[in-house]
Write a protein that holds these residues in place. Structure first.
Motif: not given
Length: 298
Positions: A196-215
């Motif tokens: 429930r925000n206003k986030i668009k796809s361009r507002g998320i970097k390509a590697n934003a979640f890549k290194k979050l190995n515990k997510l």
């Protein structure tokens, strides 16, 4: 002759004149006055017994007959600056909020910025306030934070590096705000909630979640995403993307197009309903999953 007559008349009337006795009213006044004086005496004695009995004789004497030395001593003592009290620097925050065993509750108090937190804080609940921005200074000296909850604020912007020093942070909740993009996330996150925000796809970097190995839990539902975020970590169990503007997915969105033997074991739930996408058009996108995503297939 006239003088003699006057003298005789005087002798005749003098015995008839007598001093008037004191009236009853005058005697009452005198009596009352004496009673009041007596009561005042008793009161003064009682006051001395009650309030001065516990004091030493020296104190009484000092009060009644102060000498020059005692006066100078009292004057000198009064001018000596008092040493500052050793109070908790964060006490104002803990008066405004509720601080309890490393947890700080600042909910529904209309604050517009993150208040100074006790250094030992591990959990901050700042829900339903009027905070518009998070900065790097907000958490610079609070390294033990494990959970931050800013649900229901007005957050539009998060400075780069805001969470860079929070190496222990496990849960970050930014639901129901005004975000247009995601900040750099700390590496040990197990839960991230920005629904429930206003986030668009361009507002998320390509590697934003890549290194979050515990997510394990990712909640990005009810935003303005046009596509599923890339490079989702293997550790994910729950992915909520419903209520966005996602129109298509690829074979690499959840699986690996070049590896048909690849199985994604951890994912338990993917929600894609309320998106303008027909999942039935992309059968190869789910071959690595144990359960099909929730959404429309026709």
């Amino acid at each position: 002759m006239k003088t003699l007559q006057s003298t005789l008349l005087l002798f005749l009337f003098v015995p008839l004149i007598k001093p008037a006795p004191p009236s009853q009213q005058d005697s009452r006044i005198i009596s009352d006055y004496g009673t009041n004086n007596f009561e005042e005496t008793l009161f003064s004695q009682d006051y001395e017994d009650k309030y001065l009995d516990g004091k030493s004789i020296k104190e009484k004497e000092a009060i009644r007959i102060p000498d020059e030395k005692s006066f100078e001593l009292q004057k000198d003592e009064s001018t000596i600056p008092l040493s500052p009290k050793k109070e908790n620097d964060e006490m104002p925050t803990c008066l405004l909020c509720v601080c309890l065993s490393g947890s700080v509750y600042c909910e529904e108090i209309d604050i517009k910025a993150v208040p100074p937190l006790p250094k030992e804080s591990a959990y901050l609940y700042a829900r339903f306030n009027k905070i518009k921005k998070l900065t790097a200074k907000d958490f610079a000296d609070i390294p033990n934070l494990r959970r931050l909850d800013f649900t229901g604020n007005l957050i539009e912007d998060i400075e780069d590096g805001t969470f860079s020093k929070l190496s222990l942070l496990e849960e970050l909740i930014l639901a129901d705000n005004q975000l247009l993009k995601l900040p750099v996330l700390p590496p040990k996150l197990t839960l991230f909630n920005a629904k429930r925000n206003k986030i668009k796809s361009r507002g998320i970097k390509a590697n934003a979640f890549k290194k979050l190995n515990k997510l394990s839990f990712l909640y990005l539902d009810h935003n303005a995403l046009e596509s599923v975020p890339l490079n989702l970590p293997e550790s994910l169990r729950i992915i909520h993307l419903q209520g966005n503007n996602i129109t298509s997915i690829t074979d690499d969105t959840f699986c690996k197009a070049n590896d048909t033997s690849y199985i994604r074991d951890h994912i338990e739930e993917i929600r894609l309903e309320d998106n303008p996408i027909i999942l039935g058009k992309y059968p190869n996108s789910f071959i690595c999953l144990k359960r099909l995503p929730i959404g429309s297939y026709i």
